[in-house]
Design an enzyme around this catalytic site. Structure first.
Site, mmCIF file in Angstrom:
data_model
loop_
_atom_site.group_PDB
_atom_site.id
_atom_site.type_symbol
_atom_site.label_atom_id
_atom_site.label_comp_id
_atom_site.label_asym_id
_atom_site.label_seq_id
_atom_site.Cartn_x
_atom_site.Cartn_y
_atom_site.Cartn_z
ATOM 1 N N LYS A 1 0.935 -1.306 -0.021
ATOM 2 C CA LYS A 1 -0.025 -0.065 0.116
ATOM 3 C C LYS A 1 1.007 1.350 0.113
ATOM 4 O O LYS A 1 2.158 1.189 0.286
ATOM 5 C CB LYS A 1 -1.008 -0.049 1.390
ATOM 6 C CG LYS A 1 -2.204 0.855 1.052
ATOM 7 C CD LYS A 1 -3.298 0.028 0.413
ATOM 8 C CE LYS A 1 -4.774 0.575 0.256
ATOM 9 N NZ LYS A 1 -5.602 -0.242 -0.219
HETATM 10 P P1 NAD Z 1 -13.262 7.488 -2.332
HETATM 11 O O1 NAD Z 1 -12.210 8.780 -1.938
HETATM 12 O O2 NAD Z 1 -13.688 7.269 -3.465
HETATM 13 O O3 NAD Z 1 -14.449 7.959 -1.189
HETATM 14 C C1 NAD Z 1 -14.180 8.074 0.222
HETATM 15 C C2 NAD Z 1 -15.552 8.611 0.822
HETATM 16 O O4 NAD Z 1 -15.321 8.659 2.252
HETATM 17 C C3 NAD Z 1 -15.940 10.041 0.243
HETATM 18 O O5 NAD Z 1 -17.422 9.926 0.134
HETATM 19 C C4 NAD Z 1 -15.688 10.712 1.375
HETATM 20 O O6 NAD Z 1 -16.596 12.122 1.724
HETATM 21 C C5 NAD Z 1 -15.878 9.890 2.789
HETATM 22 N N1 NAD Z 1 -15.394 10.345 3.873
HETATM 23 C C6 NAD Z 1 -14.068 10.648 4.034
HETATM 24 N N2 NAD Z 1 -13.650 11.068 5.323
HETATM 25 C C7 NAD Z 1 -14.960 11.154 5.851
HETATM 26 C C8 NAD Z 1 -15.372 11.086 7.207
HETATM 27 N N3 NAD Z 1 -14.580 11.396 8.070
HETATM 28 N N4 NAD Z 1 -16.714 10.500 7.542
HETATM 29 C C9 NAD Z 1 -17.472 10.308 6.868
HETATM 30 N N5 NAD Z 1 -17.077 10.003 5.299
HETATM 31 C C10 NAD Z 1 -15.844 10.345 5.020
HETATM 32 O O7 NAD Z 1 -12.521 6.264 -1.511
HETATM 33 P P2 NAD Z 1 -13.003 4.635 -1.941
HETATM 34 O O8 NAD Z 1 -12.017 4.260 -3.053
HETATM 35 O O9 NAD Z 1 -14.398 4.540 -2.145
HETATM 36 O O10 NAD Z 1 -12.348 3.880 -0.834
HETATM 37 C C11 NAD Z 1 -13.144 4.089 0.520
HETATM 38 C C12 NAD Z 1 -12.871 2.979 1.558
HETATM 39 O O11 NAD Z 1 -12.875 1.472 1.032
HETATM 40 C C13 NAD Z 1 -11.329 3.050 2.161
HETATM 41 O O12 NAD Z 1 -11.079 2.408 3.285
HETATM 42 C C14 NAD Z 1 -10.446 2.183 0.995
HETATM 43 O O13 NAD Z 1 -9.144 1.872 1.580
HETATM 44 C C15 NAD Z 1 -11.399 1.204 0.839
HETATM 45 N N6 NAD Z 1 -11.400 0.072 -0.560
HETATM 46 C C16 NAD Z 1 -11.466 0.704 -1.614
HETATM 47 C C17 NAD Z 1 -10.881 0.011 -2.695
HETATM 48 C C18 NAD Z 1 -11.356 0.705 -4.137
HETATM 49 O O14 NAD Z 1 -11.360 -0.302 -5.218
HETATM 50 N N7 NAD Z 1 -11.623 1.809 -4.380
HETATM 51 C C19 NAD Z 1 -10.836 -1.160 -2.563
HETATM 52 C C20 NAD Z 1 -10.879 -1.879 -1.229
HETATM 53 C C21 NAD Z 1 -11.064 -0.988 -0.217
#
Ligand code: NAD
Length: 432
Positions: free
Chosen positions: A119
């Site tokens: 990561k």
């Molecule tokens: P993203 O940047 O697309 O979205 C993040 C979201 O979280 C946004 O809506 C943001 O406003 C919200 N957010 C941020 N801080 C916040 C808070 N304090 N309270 C409430 N909401 C808050 O990110 P993503 O890719 O959707 O990733 C989200 C999670 O999923 C992360 O933990 C990431 O590691 C995990 N994840 C993502 C993927 C992927 O394919 N993108 C895969 C596995 C896991």
């Protein structure tokens, strides 16, 4: 045994956990104890392989030079190349990236794909930078990482605040650094690329799709289905918005959402319309067909399923008692602290753990990597079918470990990964 001593020390030093990596290690050593993992192998898997920190200068639009800090932690590559996302966020530091890299190793092992765990990220608030500045930052970070990433060695992907566009910039920069005759052989240096730049159809929805498969399976095992179920989502980015739209398409109803800008609730929120609002306004806040609610009101909303899909450590000793749901399906990485976990268990709330629940993204990243290597382009139907198969097989393995060892789902998922990795170390031995 050594690992028991280590777990006792950790518990003493870190209850409640002081950091994300403490939390990750508490989960790990708990599973190590539960499965009785070979102590030498436990020590190997209990540490990272490489930790890269780069400081690099970037010129801003107004001519100023800023020096930024980027990280890449490579946890383990015994099953295949290091693999994991890149995050742009102010909270990114070595501790956070170590935890996220470690979870990636477990994730790939559970769903049985030939990748290790890594990561990375840059510590910054992306909203403070222009698109051109973000492009220069991404390219300069890629240049600074140089040979530490590579299509057969370490393969980044999108994560919080990094998009397919960011992956395209990484790809372009990386290829520019390669000898011309090797460029077309290196498209798989990143996954989650835009379709036109070598991406895979279905990668954008893959993590959300995996979350939905897990929830459906959990309901099916209890003689139920998604039809008529109500759910809440924290985070409405890639994972949250896709999960919400897919669940809605299968007959479930979204009733509350929270993101970084605020929280909203209604009897039924149209996830598609909400996404259009978020695309123009940058947050769920201000979505008129719903009413604004507080963070506490969001957490106490009664529903069948809660999907944390934002940041880590959201379900804690303080917030777990507020939840009023049957199931927590972890779209985010590390959303539940060990204390939060214990309280959820005491309250009879089931959890589908992150290392299985959000593995859909890395599974389809693997499909993208394979297609790039073979110069193939699969249809969505094939991607969807293979993703479902991989995830549900992982789910079966977790359930089997849960029954066999009499443990909670998170520990069971860890056990699946640890047994898989232990077998390889036993077969290959330790050099020299
Ligand atoms: P993203 O940047 O697309 O979205 C993040 C979201 O979280 C946004 O809506 C943001 O406003 C919200 N957010 C941020 N801080 C916040 C808070 N304090 N309270 C409430 N909401 C808050 O990110 P993503 O890719 O959707 O990733 C989200 C999670 O999923 C992360 O933990 C990431 O590691 C995990 N994840 C993502 C993927 C992927 O394919 N993108 C895969 C596995 C896991």
């Amino acid at each position: 045994m050594t690992h028991r001593v280590e777990s006792a020390v950790l518990e003493k030093a870190g209850t409640p956990p002081q950091s994300l990596y403490d939390m990750c290690r508490t989960q790990y050593w708990h599973a190590v104890d539960a499965v009785g993992l070979d102590p030498a192998i436990a020590r190997i898997l209990g540490s990272t392989t490489n930790e890269i920190i780069v400081h690099f200068p970037v010129q801003m639009d107004d001519g100023r030079i800023e020096v930024l800090t980027g990280y890449r932690v490579q946890h383990n590559n015994v099953l295949g190349p290091f693999k994991g996302g890149l995050r742009f966020h102010p909270s990114v530091d070595l501790d956070e990236v170590r935890a996220l890299a470690t979870w990636m190793t477990w994730k790939s092992a559970i769903v049985d794909i030939p990748f290790g765990g890594a990561k990375g990220g840059i510590q910054l608030e992306p909203s403070l930078y222009s698109r051109k500045e973000l492009e220069r930052i991404t390219r300069r970070f890629t240049f600074a990482l140089n040979g530490n990433i590579g299509p057969e060695y370490d393969i980044p992907a999108p994560d919080v605040n990094t998009t397919p566009q960011v992956m395209a910039w990484i790809l372009d920069t990386f290829l520019t650094m390669m000898p011309p005759m090797e460029r077309n052989r290196s498209l798989h240096v990143v996954t989650g690329k835009p379709l036109e730049a070598g991406g895979c159809v279905g990668r954008d929805k893959a993590t959300g799709q995996g979350v939905v498969h897990c929830i459906e399976r959990w309901l099916k095992d209890r003689g139920s289905s998604l039809r008529g179920k109500i759910f809440t989502v924290q985070g409405f980015g890639n994972v949250g918005s896709w999960t919400a739209r897919l669940l809605q398409g299968l007959g479930a109803t979204l009733i509350a959402v929270e993101d970084a800008g605020g929280a909203i609730a209604a009897d039924a929120i149209d996830a598609e319309a909400l996404l259009s609002h978020v695309r123009t306004r940058g947050s769920v806040a201000g979505y008129e067909p719903a009413i604004p609610i507080t963070h506490e009101e969001f957490l106490t909303t009664e529903a069948d399923v809660f999907i944390p899909a934002a940041l880590e450590a959201q379900i804690t000793e303080e917030t777990a008692p507020l939840l009023s749901v049957d199931l927590v399906a972890e779209g985010a990485n590390g959303p539940t602290t060990p204390e939060g976990d214990r309280l959820l268990r005491d309250r009879g709330i089931d959890v589908i753990p992150d290392i299985l629940c959000n593995a859909g993204g890395v599974v389809v990243s693997y499909f993208e990597w394979l297609q790039n290597k073979r110069s193939e382009s699969w249809e969505l139907e094939e991607v969807d079918r293979k993703l479902r198969c991989k995830l549900l097989a992982g789910y079966d393995r977790m359930e089997q470990a849960r029954r066999e060892y009499g443990v909670d789902p998170r520990t069971a998922a860890h056990i699946v990964a640890l047994k898989r990795l232990e077998a390889v170390y036993e077969q290959r031995g330790i050099f020299p």
